[in-house]
Enzyme design. Structure first.
Site, mmCIF file in Angstrom:
data_model
loop_
_atom_site.group_PDB
_atom_site.id
_atom_site.type_symbol
_atom_site.label_atom_id
_atom_site.label_comp_id
_atom_site.label_asym_id
_atom_site.label_seq_id
_atom_site.Cartn_x
_atom_site.Cartn_y
_atom_site.Cartn_z
ATOM 1 C CG ASP A 96 31.971 67.856 6.638
ATOM 2 O OD1 ASP A 96 31.967 69.026 6.226
ATOM 3 O OD2 ASP A 96 32.201 66.867 5.919
HETATM 4 N N1 URA Z 1 36.612 66.696 3.884
HETATM 5 C C1 URA Z 1 35.365 66.321 4.214
HETATM 6 O O1 URA Z 1 34.677 65.677 3.444
HETATM 7 N N2 URA Z 1 34.905 66.688 5.425
HETATM 8 C C2 URA Z 1 35.628 67.374 6.318
HETATM 9 O O2 URA Z 1 35.141 67.649 7.409
HETATM 10 C C3 URA Z 1 36.926 67.755 5.956
HETATM 11 C C4 URA Z 1 37.400 67.404 4.731
#
Ligand code: URA
Length: 238
Positions: free
Chosen positions: A101
């Protein structure tokens, strides 16, 4: 193994749609044999010929980035946000293996090797993805058990294959939890914690398979060694 039209498009020769048209029109050969089947899969060892010209193979490149916060896991962004691709200096057509993310930090691999990317991402290979999450609130034993037993997410049930509370801060009412998963669903870690009533304040990926950010500051990257690439190929079918 990858779909023929994808390999042709990835070479930069033409779009995937046009590659499909060329295959259907009988203008593509694999190892000297004309192929008109769109689902045909090829490996990096196959020789592909499009309209009489042999497809140039781009040398494979592999990078490990310590992804900073505030960078999007993509090759381009229509909102003008900084992308992980901009952080790496190369002309090769590399792309991120999986996704972190915008606000997640840590280990991210990038490559132009589709087979390598598939091995790393396929849940059947049981490759550890280890995250450290800062949670609002203090996790309870019961919530840990729920995460270990499995959480329905999209069309599957996902589990924490390992989970450990690393630190508790009673003053700020937060805790640090290390969680290991094998799938790579969108926002998987945040959604898993949310589903047991816990909000993720910060998230970092500490490790994926054998890869960690050791020796890399935030935003820094390095090339994988041939030995590391070989180890990833050895995961296949285990
Ligand atoms: N899980 C998440 O919620 N975000 C990420 O960036 C990676 C795994």
């Amino acid at each position: 193994m990858e779909r023929l039209q994808k390999v042709i498009a990835a070479s930069g020769l033409t779009s995937r749609r046009k590659a499909e048209d060329l295959i259907k029109a009988g203008k593509v050969k694999v190892n000297g044999k004309s192929i008109t089947e769109l689902g045909t899969k090829v490996s990096s060892k196959d020789e592909i010929e499009v309209e009489g010209k042999i497809l140039e193979k781009e040398a494979k490149e592999y990078y490990l980035l310590n992804k900073p916060r505030g960078v999007i896991t993509s090759n381009s962004d229509d909102k003008g946000r900084k992308t992980v691709r901009e952080l790496i200096t190369t002309n090769a057509r590399i792309y991120p293996v999986g996704r972190l993310d915008y606000d997640t930090t840590g280990v991210l691999l990038l490559t132009n090797d589709g087979e390598f990317a598939n091995i790393m991402m396929h849940p059947k290979n049981n490759i550890d993805k280890v995250y450290l999450a800062k949670l609002e609130g203090i996790i309870k034993g019961e919530q840990i058990h729920q995460l270990e037993d499995g959480i329905p997410l999209d069309d599957i049930v996902v589990k924490a294959s390992r989970i450990k509370c690393r630190k508790i801060n009673k003053e700020s009412n937060t805790c640090m939890v290390e969680i290991t998963i094998h799938e790579g669903r969108n926002h998987q870690v945040k959604r898993m914690f949310e589903s047991v009533g816990l909000h993720v304040e910060k998230l970092t990926r500490k490790r994926i398979g054998i890869f960690t950010t050791e020796g890399l500051h935030s935003g820094e990257y390095r090339k994988l060694t041939p030995k590391e690439v070989q180890i990833v190929y050895s995961y296949q079918g285990k």
